[in-house]
Design a protein around this motif. Structure first.
Motif, PDB file in Angstrom:
ATOM      1  N   ASN A 100       0.826  -1.211   0.000  1.00 28.60           N
ATOM      2  CA  ASN A 100       0.000   0.000   0.000  1.00 28.60           C
ATOM      3  C   ASN A 100       0.859   1.260   0.000  1.00 28.60           C
ATOM      4  O   ASN A 100       0.539   2.237  -0.690  1.00 28.60           O
ATOM      5  N   ALA A 101       1.948   1.240   0.762  1.00 28.57           N
ATOM      6  CA  ALA A 101       2.854   2.386   0.783  1.00 28.57           C
ATOM      7  C   ALA A 101       3.499   2.589  -0.584  1.00 28.57           C
ATOM      8  O   ALA A 101       3.671   3.727  -1.045  1.00 28.57           O
ATOM      9  N   HIS A 102       3.837   1.494  -1.251  1.00 31.33           N
ATOM     10  CA  HIS A 102       4.463   1.575  -2.571  1.00 31.33           C
ATOM     11  C   HIS A 102       3.540   2.268  -3.567  1.00 31.33           C
ATOM     12  O   HIS A 102       3.987   3.092  -4.387  1.00 31.33           O
ATOM     13  N   ILE A 103       2.262   1.973  -3.511  1.00 33.71           N
ATOM     14  CA  ILE A 103       1.295   2.606  -4.417  1.00 33.71           C
ATOM     15  C   ILE A 103       1.293   4.116  -4.224  1.00 33.71           C
ATOM     16  O   ILE A 103       1.308   4.896  -5.190  1.00 33.71           O
ATOM     17  N   LEU A 109       5.859  10.341  -6.201  1.00 32.00           N
ATOM     18  CA  LEU A 109       7.284  10.573  -6.429  1.00 32.00           C
ATOM     19  C   LEU A 109       7.589  11.659  -7.461  1.00 32.00           C
ATOM     20  O   LEU A 109       8.445  12.518  -7.201  1.00 32.00           O
ATOM     21  N   PRO A 110       6.940  11.687  -8.648  1.00 34.09           N
ATOM     22  CA  PRO A 110       7.266  12.752  -9.618  1.00 34.09           C
ATOM     23  C   PRO A 110       7.085  14.155  -9.041  1.00 34.09           C
ATOM     24  O   PRO A 110       7.937  15.034  -9.247  1.00 34.09           O
ATOM     25  N   ALA A 111       5.999  14.362  -8.278  1.00 34.08           N
ATOM     26  CA  ALA A 111       5.767  15.684  -7.674  1.00 34.08           C
ATOM     27  C   ALA A 111       6.804  15.986  -6.601  1.00 34.08           C
ATOM     28  O   ALA A 111       7.283  17.120  -6.477  1.00 34.08           O
ATOM     29  N   TRP A 112       7.173  14.983  -5.812  1.00 30.92           N
ATOM     30  CA  TRP A 112       8.201  15.184  -4.784  1.00 30.92           C
ATOM     31  C   TRP A 112       9.511  15.626  -5.418  1.00 30.92           C
ATOM     32  O   TRP A 112      10.156  16.566  -4.942  1.00 30.92           O
ATOM     33  N   LYS A 113       9.906  14.958  -6.483  1.00 29.01           N
ATOM     34  CA  LYS A 113      11.179  15.282  -7.131  1.00 29.01           C
ATOM     35  C   LYS A 113      11.155  16.688  -7.714  1.00 29.01           C
ATOM     36  O   LYS A 113      12.148  17.419  -7.632  1.00 29.01           O
ATOM     37  N   ARG A 114      10.007  17.098  -8.285  1.00 25.74           N
ATOM     38  CA  ARG A 114       9.902  18.460  -8.822  1.00 25.74           C
ATOM     39  C   ARG A 114      10.056  19.495  -7.703  1.00 25.74           C
ATOM     40  O   ARG A 114      10.733  20.513  -7.875  1.00 25.74           O
ATOM     41  N   GLU A 115       9.413  19.251  -6.585  1.00 28.78           N
ATOM     42  CA  GLU A 115       9.495  20.174  -5.451  1.00 28.78           C
ATOM     43  C   GLU A 115      10.932  20.270  -4.918  1.00 28.78           C
ATOM     44  O   GLU A 115      11.411  21.352  -4.581  1.00 28.78           O
ATOM     45  N   ALA A 155       4.509  14.721   2.181  1.00 27.31           N
ATOM     46  CA  ALA A 155       3.941  13.364   2.171  1.00 27.31           C
ATOM     47  C   ALA A 155       2.452  13.390   2.493  1.00 27.31           C
ATOM     48  O   ALA A 155       1.970  14.197   3.290  1.00 27.31           O
ATOM     49  N   ASP A 156       1.746  12.477   1.882  1.00 34.77           N
ATOM     50  CA  ASP A 156       0.301  12.321   2.089  1.00 34.77           C
ATOM     51  C   ASP A 156       0.073  11.708   3.469  1.00 34.77           C
ATOM     52  O   ASP A 156       0.314  10.526   3.686  1.00 34.77           O
ATOM     53  N   HIS A 157      -0.399  12.525   4.408  1.00 37.37           N
ATOM     54  CA  HIS A 157      -0.525  12.058   5.782  1.00 37.37           C
ATOM     55  C   HIS A 157      -1.723  11.131   5.992  1.00 37.37           C
ATOM     56  O   HIS A 157      -1.891  10.579   7.083  1.00 37.37           O
ATOM     57  N   ARG A 162       7.009   6.289   6.673  1.00 30.29           N
ATOM     58  CA  ARG A 162       8.150   6.597   7.520  1.00 30.29           C
ATOM     59  C   ARG A 162       9.276   7.119   6.638  1.00 30.29           C
ATOM     60  O   ARG A 162       9.672   6.463   5.670  1.00 30.29           O
ATOM     61  N   ILE A 163       9.772   8.297   6.956  1.00 28.86           N
ATOM     62  CA  ILE A 163      10.826   8.947   6.169  1.00 28.86           C
ATOM     63  C   ILE A 163      12.058   9.065   7.058  1.00 28.86           C
ATOM     64  O   ILE A 163      12.021   9.702   8.107  1.00 28.86           O
ATOM     65  N   VAL A 164      13.148   8.426   6.633  1.00 26.84           N
ATOM     66  CA  VAL A 164      14.332   8.338   7.486  1.00 26.84           C
ATOM     67  C   VAL A 164      15.575   8.689   6.680  1.00 26.84           C
ATOM     68  O   VAL A 164      15.824   8.105   5.622  1.00 26.84           O
ATOM     69  N   ARG A 165      16.374   9.630   7.201  1.00 24.84           N
ATOM     70  CA  ARG A 165      17.648   9.966   6.555  1.00 24.84           C
ATOM     71  C   ARG A 165      18.705   8.938   6.941  1.00 24.84           C
ATOM     72  O   ARG A 165      18.719   8.433   8.058  1.00 24.84           O
ATOM     73  N   ASN A 166      19.610   8.677   6.010  1.00 24.34           N
ATOM     74  CA  ASN A 166      20.714   7.755   6.246  1.00 24.34           C
ATOM     75  C   ASN A 166      21.938   8.308   5.525  1.00 24.34           C
ATOM     76  O   ASN A 166      22.135   8.050   4.346  1.00 24.34           O
ATOM     77  N   TYR A 167      22.741   9.152   6.241  1.00 22.85           N
ATOM     78  CA  TYR A 167      23.885   9.825   5.648  1.00 22.85           C
ATOM     79  C   TYR A 167      23.427  10.661   4.452  1.00 22.85           C
ATOM     80  O   TYR A 167      22.608  11.544   4.617  1.00 22.85           O
TER      81      TYR A 167
END
Length: 256
Positions: A100-103, A109-115, A155-157, A162-167
């Motif tokens: 479900n998260a993948h959908i 994703l395209p809108a996120w990358k543009r932003e 992100a669509d709340h 879960r959004i996590v930074r890794n280096y």
């Protein structure tokens, strides 16, 4: 303190950094196995990639390490790649949540990358996997941190992510399907108290095991993110002054 029954190890930049040999840690795999301590991996990697790396480095998989592998952040598997008894429902529900998260991620994703690009935050690599979620690699940890904050707003709340930074990277996947809860599920299946568990990690995706949400005992290596050093310090855990695999060996020498 009670004796340690189980150790959960992060893989990348904790046990292995692409240059150090896994073979130098292998004597400890054998020694801890003889002490009846369960030892396994808790990682974002796939099961197949882990098995391949161990075999290529001359460490036969499952002989005796690991006793378990929590892969793709939250899939609980035996050394043979099957669901561990008692964790089957967790894995089924985890796979449904990830799907479900993948959908949602694929749609947004395209809108996120543009932003991000509009603010000068350029993603160098994007990896979207239906079994895991999204991984994005940026030019620097600073760009990754800025992207992480921006995407938490975008992100669509209505759909828990879960959004996590890794280096210099960040990952986005199903909320509550991460290392800490997955390890807790395994402990429930094996009837092991949290206080009898040691976790060792280095980065933000390990923080959910180390930040106080659980009673796991904690340790980390010299190259870990400062946020991990802080979390380990707050729990009076071990911070090795050695990096990566050497740090893991140092932690084992201090404890065992």
């Amino acid at each position: 303190m009670p004796p340690i029954q189980l150790i959960g190890l992060d893989f990348d930049n904790t046990l292995y950094n692409g240059a150090n040999s896994l073979a130098r840690v292998r004597p400890w795999f054998d020694r801890l196995h003889r002490q009846n301590i369960k030892l396994g991996l808790v990682t974002g990697r796939t099961f197949d990639s882990l098995q391949h790396l161990f075999e290529a480095d001359g460490c036969p998989w499952g002989e005796p390490f690991p006793d378990f592998a929590i892969c793709l952040e939250s899939r609980i598997l035996s050394p043979g790649g099957e669901s561990i008894a008692g964790c089957e429902q967790w894995n089924r529900e985890r796979d449904s949540d990830v799907e479900n998260a993948h959908i949602v991620i694929e749609r947004e994703l395209p809108a996120w990358k543009r932003e991000l690009e509009a603010e000068g935050i350029v993603c160098r690599t994007t990896w979207l996997d239906s079994n895991y979620g999204l991984y994005m690699e940026f030019e620097s940890p600073g760009h990754s941190s800025a992207a992480c904050e921006k995407l938490r707003v975008l992100a669509d709340h209505l759909h828990p992510l879960r959004i996590v930074r890794n280096y210099s990277g960040l990952s986005i996947h199903a909320k509550n399907r991460s290392k800490g809860p997955a390890l807790a599920m395994l402990l429930k299946a094996w009837n092991i108290p949290e206080l009898e568990v040691l976790v060792i990690g280095d980065s933000f995706n390990d923080l959910c095991m180390m930040n106080g949400d659980y009673h796991y005992r904690v340790a980390t290596v010299a190259n870990a993110d400062p946020a991990i050093h802080s979390a380990v310090s707050k729990k009076n855990g071990i911070i090795s002054d050695k990096p990566c695999g050497l740090g893991v060996i140092d932690i084992f020498e201090r404890l065992f």
